[in-house]
Scaffold this motif. Sequence first.
Motif, PDB file in Angstrom:
ATOM      1  N   GLY A  28       0.772  -1.266   0.160  1.00  0.00           N
ATOM      2  CA  GLY A  28      -0.006  -0.067   0.067  1.00  0.00           C
ATOM      3  C   GLY A  28       0.868   1.318  -0.079  1.00  0.00           C
ATOM      4  N   LEU A  29       2.134   1.244  -0.323  1.00  0.00           N
ATOM      5  CA  LEU A  29       3.090   2.414  -0.228  1.00  0.00           C
ATOM      6  C   LEU A  29       3.479   2.866  -1.732  1.00  0.00           C
ATOM      7  CD1 LEU A  29       5.576   1.547   2.634  1.00  0.00           C
ATOM      8  CD2 LEU A  29       3.359   2.912   2.728  1.00  0.00           C
ATOM      9  N   ALA A  30       2.629   2.417  -2.722  1.00  0.00           N
ATOM     10  CA  ALA A  30       2.875   2.812  -4.159  1.00  0.00           C
ATOM     11  C   ALA A  30       2.778   4.358  -4.523  1.00  0.00           C
ATOM     12  CB  ALA A  30       2.220   2.138  -5.109  1.00  0.00           C
ATOM     13  N   HIS A  31       2.118   5.105  -3.629  1.00  0.00           N
ATOM     14  CA  HIS A  31       1.622   6.458  -3.751  1.00  0.00           C
ATOM     15  C   HIS A  31       1.443   7.093  -2.479  1.00  0.00           C
ATOM     16  CE1 HIS A  31       0.594   5.665  -7.962  1.00  0.00           C
ATOM     17  NE2 HIS A  31      -0.049   4.726  -7.494  1.00  0.00           N
ATOM     18  N   ALA A  32       1.817   8.358  -2.481  1.00  0.00           N
ATOM     19  CA  ALA A  32       1.727   9.225  -0.915  1.00  0.00           C
ATOM     20  C   ALA A  32       0.603   9.219  -0.440  1.00  0.00           C
ATOM     21  CB  ALA A  32       2.267  10.465  -1.387  1.00  0.00           C
ATOM     22  N   GLY A  33      -0.606   8.935  -1.298  1.00  0.00           N
ATOM     23  CA  GLY A  33      -2.070   8.978  -0.708  1.00  0.00           C
ATOM     24  C   GLY A  33      -2.280   7.455  -0.138  1.00  0.00           C
ATOM     25  N   ASP A  34      -1.489   6.546  -0.236  1.00  0.00           N
ATOM     26  CA  ASP A  34      -1.706   5.391   0.440  1.00  0.00           C
ATOM     27  C   ASP A  34      -0.939   4.991   1.420  1.00  0.00           C
ATOM     28  OD1 ASP A  34      -1.551   3.721  -2.919  1.00  0.00           O
ATOM     29  OD2 ASP A  34      -3.163   4.596  -1.953  1.00  0.00           O
ATOM     30  N   LEU A  35      -0.295   6.113   2.102  1.00  0.00           N
ATOM     31  CA  LEU A  35       0.197   5.976   3.249  1.00  0.00           C
ATOM     32  C   LEU A  35      -0.617   5.201   4.295  1.00  0.00           C
ATOM     33  CD1 LEU A  35       2.030   9.627   3.785  1.00  0.00           C
ATOM     34  CD2 LEU A  35       3.165   7.475   3.525  1.00  0.00           C
ATOM     35  N   PRO A  36      -0.096   4.311   4.995  1.00  0.00           N
ATOM     36  CA  PRO A  36      -0.892   3.976   6.318  1.00  0.00           C
ATOM     37  C   PRO A  36      -1.281   5.051   7.227  1.00  0.00           C
ATOM     38  CG  PRO A  36       1.536   3.179   6.697  1.00  0.00           C
ATOM     39  CD  PRO A  36       1.413   3.977   5.475  1.00  0.00           C
ATOM     40  N   GLU A  37      -2.369   4.697   7.808  1.00  0.00           N
ATOM     41  CA  GLU A  37      -2.997   5.987   8.876  1.00  0.00           C
ATOM     42  C   GLU A  37      -2.087   5.875  10.067  1.00  0.00           C
ATOM     43  OE1 GLU A  37      -7.262   7.104  11.206  1.00  0.00           O
ATOM     44  OE2 GLU A  37      -7.022   5.294  10.002  1.00  0.00           O
ATOM     45  N   THR A  38      -1.977   7.167  10.510  1.00  0.00           N
ATOM     46  CA  THR A  38      -1.149   7.548  11.734  1.00  0.00           C
ATOM     47  C   THR A  38      -2.272   7.437  12.659  1.00  0.00           C
ATOM     48  OG1 THR A  38       0.642   8.412  10.594  1.00  0.00           O
ATOM     49  CG2 THR A  38       0.554   8.904  12.934  1.00  0.00           C
ATOM     50  N   ASP A  39      -2.227   6.650  13.649  1.00  0.00           N
ATOM     51  CA  ASP A  39      -3.050   6.847  14.957  1.00  0.00           C
ATOM     52  C   ASP A  39      -2.799   8.144  15.819  1.00  0.00           C
ATOM     53  OD1 ASP A  39      -3.954   6.418  17.876  1.00  0.00           O
ATOM     54  OD2 ASP A  39      -5.084   4.985  16.618  1.00  0.00           O
ATOM     55  N   TRP A  40      -3.602   8.811  16.369  1.00  0.00           N
ATOM     56  CA  TRP A  40      -3.343  10.003  17.365  1.00  0.00           C
ATOM     57  C   TRP A  40      -2.587   9.601  18.283  1.00  0.00           C
ATOM     58  CZ3 TRP A  40      -4.132  15.000  16.248  1.00  0.00           C
ATOM     59  CH2 TRP A  40      -5.106  15.251  15.164  1.00  0.00           C
ATOM     60  N   LEU A  41      -2.539   8.398  18.886  1.00  0.00           N
ATOM     61  CA  LEU A  41      -1.899   8.063  20.137  1.00  0.00           C
ATOM     62  C   LEU A  41      -0.498   7.859  19.878  1.00  0.00           C
ATOM     63  CD1 LEU A  41      -4.275   5.669  21.866  1.00  0.00           C
ATOM     64  CD2 LEU A  41      -3.692   8.005  22.399  1.00  0.00           C
ATOM     65  N   GLU A  42      -0.035   7.809  18.496  1.00  0.00           N
ATOM     66  CA  GLU A  42       1.410   7.664  18.230  1.00  0.00           C
ATOM     67  C   GLU A  42       2.088   8.974  18.390  1.00  0.00           C
ATOM     68  OE1 GLU A  42       2.283   5.530  14.238  1.00  0.00           O
ATOM     69  OE2 GLU A  42       0.113   5.229  14.259  1.00  0.00           O
ATOM     70  N   LEU A  43       1.312  10.159  18.426  1.00  0.00           N
ATOM     71  CA  LEU A  43       1.919  11.308  18.773  1.00  0.00           C
ATOM     72  C   LEU A  43       2.268  11.517  20.102  1.00  0.00           C
ATOM     73  CD1 LEU A  43      -0.206  13.672  16.561  1.00  0.00           C
ATOM     74  CD2 LEU A  43       1.640  12.254  15.924  1.00  0.00           C
ATOM     75  N   MET A  44       1.826  10.818  20.926  1.00  0.00           N
ATOM     76  CA  MET A  44       1.917  10.892  22.592  1.00  0.00           C
ATOM     77  C   MET A  44       2.675   9.735  23.092  1.00  0.00           C
ATOM     78  SD  MET A  44      -1.490  10.812  24.879  1.00  0.00           S
ATOM     79  CE  MET A  44      -2.050  12.360  24.640  1.00  0.00           C
ATOM     80  N   PRO A  45       3.725  10.166  24.159  1.00  0.00           N
ATOM     81  CA  PRO A  45       4.604   9.262  24.558  1.00  0.00           C
ATOM     82  C   PRO A  45       3.844   8.367  25.456  1.00  0.00           C
ATOM     83  CG  PRO A  45       5.325  11.557  24.874  1.00  0.00           C
ATOM     84  CD  PRO A  45       4.092  11.663  24.372  1.00  0.00           C
ATOM     85  N   LYS A  46       4.482   6.983  25.476  1.00  0.00           N
ATOM     86  CA  LYS A  46       3.542   5.971  26.509  1.00  0.00           C
ATOM     87  C   LYS A  46       3.176   6.434  27.917  1.00  0.00           C
ATOM     88  CE  LYS A  46       3.763   2.770  23.219  1.00  0.00           C
ATOM     89  NZ  LYS A  46       2.687   2.525  22.509  1.00  0.00           N
ATOM     90  N   SER A  47       4.126   7.428  28.585  1.00  0.00           N
ATOM     91  CA  SER A  47       3.825   7.802  29.696  1.00  0.00           C
ATOM     92  C   SER A  47       2.456   8.790  29.595  1.00  0.00           C
ATOM     93  CB  SER A  47       4.966   8.745  30.556  1.00  0.00           C
ATOM     94  OG  SER A  47       5.531   9.761  29.654  1.00  0.00           O
ATOM     95  N   ASP A  48       2.338   9.498  28.823  1.00  0.00           N
ATOM     96  CA  ASP A  48       1.222  10.218  28.723  1.00  0.00           C
ATOM     97  C   ASP A  48      -0.226   9.336  28.363  1.00  0.00           C
ATOM     98  OD1 ASP A  48       2.713  12.776  29.035  1.00  0.00           O
ATOM     99  OD2 ASP A  48       2.072  13.522  27.025  1.00  0.00           O
ATOM    100  N   GLN A  49       0.101   8.389  27.551  1.00  0.00           N
ATOM    101  CA  GLN A  49      -0.954   7.432  27.262  1.00  0.00           C
ATOM    102  C   GLN A  49      -1.466   6.920  28.580  1.00  0.00           C
ATOM    103  OE1 GLN A  49      -0.273   4.813  24.096  1.00  0.00           O
ATOM    104  NE2 GLN A  49       0.847   6.143  22.736  1.00  0.00           N
ATOM    105  N   LYS A  50      -0.369   6.502  29.373  1.00  0.00           N
ATOM    106  CA  LYS A  50      -0.936   5.683  30.913  1.00  0.00           C
ATOM    107  C   LYS A  50      -1.587   6.861  31.483  1.00  0.00           C
ATOM    108  CE  LYS A  50       2.559   2.082  30.664  1.00  0.00           C
ATOM    109  NZ  LYS A  50       3.612   1.692  30.932  1.00  0.00           N
ATOM    110  N   ALA A  51      -1.106   8.135  31.704  1.00  0.00           N
ATOM    111  CA  ALA A  51      -1.658   9.110  32.354  1.00  0.00           C
ATOM    112  C   ALA A  51      -3.128   9.283  32.115  1.00  0.00           C
ATOM    113  CB  ALA A  51      -0.957  10.377  32.340  1.00  0.00           C
ATOM    114  N   LEU A  52      -3.217   9.441  30.882  1.00  0.00           N
ATOM    115  CA  LEU A  52      -4.770   9.488  30.201  1.00  0.00           C
ATOM    116  C   LEU A  52      -5.670   8.531  30.667  1.00  0.00           C
ATOM    117  CD1 LEU A  52      -4.598  11.018  26.698  1.00  0.00           C
ATOM    118  CD2 LEU A  52      -5.488  12.138  28.483  1.00  0.00           C
ATOM    119  N   GLU A  53      -5.154   7.285  30.712  1.00  0.00           N
ATOM    120  CA  GLU A  53      -5.954   6.072  30.981  1.00  0.00           C
ATOM    121  C   GLU A  53      -6.368   6.407  32.328  1.00  0.00           C
ATOM    122  OE1 GLU A  53      -3.615   2.645  29.898  1.00  0.00           O
ATOM    123  OE2 GLU A  53      -3.845   3.008  27.816  1.00  0.00           O
TER     124      GLU A  53
END
Length: 178
Positions: A14-39
């Motif tokens: 699915g990487l033949a075109h830039a439009g085919d990039l896999p979706e980046t999940d919002w949680l990927e922008l957040m360090p694991k420590s912040d994810q745990k704090a949110l939970e």
Amino acid sequence: MRRLLLTLVLLGTGLAHAGDLPETDWLELMPKSDQKALEAMPEIDHNSPEANGTFTDKGGLKQSKGLPAVMYSTKTVAAMNHKQVRMGGYPVPLETDGKGRSTLFFLVPYPGACIHVPPPPPNQLVLVRYPKGLKLDDIYTPLWVSGTLKIEAVNNDLADAAYALDAAQVRVVQESDL
């Protein structure tokens, strides 16, 4: 033969075109420590003047005082800097061109982040620069935004963000995407 094999591999991933990039999940922008704090965070009260449509001079996206520290977090994930991403989210328009197209907007992970408080933490807000512009009729319209994500502290009267994205493509999410 080698070129054909490479093309088949790219198409298969699915990487033949830039439009085919896999979706980046919002949680990927957040360090694991912040994810745990949110939970572990207690439920937040949404009864505020902003929720009823009354905004302060600084706008409704700024964080109010007294929330858990994770709600103010500007901590980022170094691996996301200069990464090509495709993110889904909702627009909060900031600037438009002469034709009324949005050229600068915040991308937020859920609809209504501009009117419901508290807003997402700064590491869950992305400033999108899209010089080509996009006509936005409704801020509740979900978008796909593709381009280069950068770690960049953004301080705006409306909100603070920890990331910025130079968009190569912005389009409305279609039912066929789901």
